[in-house]
Motif scaffolding. Sequence first.
Motif, PDB file in Angstrom:
ATOM      1  N   TRP A 121      -4.811   1.147   0.196  1.00 56.65           N
ATOM      2  CA  TRP A 121      -4.726   1.690  -1.159  1.00 56.65           C
ATOM      3  C   TRP A 121      -5.249   0.652  -2.147  1.00 56.65           C
ATOM      4  N   THR A 122      -5.937   1.095  -3.197  1.00 56.16           N
ATOM      5  CA  THR A 122      -6.228   0.167  -4.279  1.00 56.16           C
ATOM      6  C   THR A 122      -4.896  -0.136  -4.965  1.00 56.16           C
ATOM      7  N   ALA A 123      -4.850  -1.232  -5.695  1.00 61.25           N
ATOM      8  CA  ALA A 123      -3.603  -1.619  -6.359  1.00 61.25           C
ATOM      9  C   ALA A 123      -3.135  -0.532  -7.327  1.00 61.25           C
ATOM     10  N   GLU A 124      -4.051   0.061  -8.072  1.00 65.78           N
ATOM     11  CA  GLU A 124      -3.682   1.097  -9.036  1.00 65.78           C
ATOM     12  C   GLU A 124      -3.167   2.350  -8.340  1.00 65.78           C
ATOM     13  N   ALA A 125      -3.837   2.783  -7.284  1.00 65.56           N
ATOM     14  CA  ALA A 125      -3.379   3.967  -6.555  1.00 65.56           C
ATOM     15  C   ALA A 125      -1.998   3.721  -5.950  1.00 65.56           C
ATOM     16  N   ARG A 126      -1.769   2.532  -5.443  1.00 71.01           N
ATOM     17  CA  ARG A 126      -0.455   2.211  -4.863  1.00 71.01           C
ATOM     18  C   ARG A 126       0.628   2.186  -5.943  1.00 71.01           C
ATOM     19  N   ARG A 127       0.293   1.675  -7.128  1.00 73.37           N
ATOM     20  CA  ARG A 127       1.259   1.647  -8.228  1.00 73.37           C
ATOM     21  C   ARG A 127       1.650   3.072  -8.613  1.00 73.37           C
ATOM     22  N   VAL A 128       0.671   3.963  -8.702  1.00 74.64           N
ATOM     23  CA  VAL A 128       0.944   5.364  -9.039  1.00 74.64           C
ATOM     24  C   VAL A 128       1.795   6.011  -7.945  1.00 74.64           C
ATOM     25  N   PRO A 139     -12.748   1.359  11.464  1.00 74.51           N
ATOM     26  CA  PRO A 139     -12.886   2.417  10.463  1.00 74.51           C
ATOM     27  C   PRO A 139     -11.651   2.426   9.559  1.00 74.51           C
ATOM     28  N   GLN A 140     -11.856   2.767   8.302  1.00 72.72           N
ATOM     29  CA  GLN A 140     -10.740   2.701   7.365  1.00 72.72           C
ATOM     30  C   GLN A 140     -10.862   3.754   6.290  1.00 72.72           C
ATOM     31  N   ILE A 141      -9.723   4.323   5.909  1.00 70.11           N
ATOM     32  CA  ILE A 141      -9.620   5.219   4.769  1.00 70.11           C
ATOM     33  C   ILE A 141      -9.077   4.379   3.614  1.00 70.11           C
ATOM     34  N   THR A 142      -9.708   4.475   2.448  1.00 69.89           N
ATOM     35  CA  THR A 142      -9.220   3.765   1.270  1.00 69.89           C
ATOM     36  C   THR A 142      -8.899   4.775   0.182  1.00 69.89           C
ATOM     37  N   ARG A 160      -0.810  20.263  -7.715  1.00 70.91           N
ATOM     38  CA  ARG A 160       0.190  19.460  -8.434  1.00 70.91           C
ATOM     39  C   ARG A 160      -0.088  17.979  -8.318  1.00 70.91           C
ATOM     40  N   GLY A 161      -0.768  17.606  -7.262  1.00 69.89           N
ATOM     41  CA  GLY A 161      -1.096  16.200  -7.065  1.00 69.89           C
ATOM     42  C   GLY A 161      -2.348  16.079  -6.218  1.00 69.89           C
ATOM     43  N   TRP A 162      -2.843  14.845  -6.122  1.00 74.45           N
ATOM     44  CA  TRP A 162      -4.012  14.622  -5.291  1.00 74.45           C
ATOM     45  C   TRP A 162      -4.133  13.166  -4.900  1.00 74.45           C
ATOM     46  N   MET A 163      -4.969  12.951  -3.888  1.00 74.76           N
ATOM     47  CA  MET A 163      -5.380  11.615  -3.473  1.00 74.76           C
ATOM     48  C   MET A 163      -6.890  11.642  -3.372  1.00 74.76           C
ATOM     49  N   ILE A 164      -7.546  10.687  -3.985  1.00 69.33           N
ATOM     50  CA  ILE A 164      -8.990  10.531  -3.819  1.00 69.33           C
ATOM     51  C   ILE A 164      -9.188   9.357  -2.867  1.00 69.33           C
ATOM     52  N   TYR A 165     -10.034   9.582  -1.862  1.00 66.99           N
ATOM     53  CA  TYR A 165     -10.197   8.557  -0.837  1.00 66.99           C
ATOM     54  C   TYR A 165     -11.626   8.538  -0.316  1.00 66.99           C
TER      55      TYR A 165
END
Length: 107
Positions: free
Chosen positions: A14-21, A97-100, A83-88
Amino acid sequence: MTDDPPLPPWQMDWTAEARRVFDAMPADARRLVLAARAELVTAPDPYYRGIDTDASLPHWITVRPLASTNPGGPHIADLAGGRGWMIYTFIRRHAEPQITVTDAFWA
């Protein structure tokens, strides 16, 4: 060492901002995000390319490219009817291989 391509489960970061959210979401939202994460990291192709390839996903998650002009780029996992989402992004590196996750949201 083999030349076979790596298989799931994929790593996820996770980016720091995505993890904070994510950390600030209500508990029920975090559970849905973690369930979506489990679907993504175990999918043979986390981008669910092709016709009806995401048919195996639970009804509350849909996956699509963020921009239709860039089908290999960032994707959005819509959760609970929007209602929500994740952009990756999914980076298919040979060794790891990695999902971010770059963005997360819950209303």
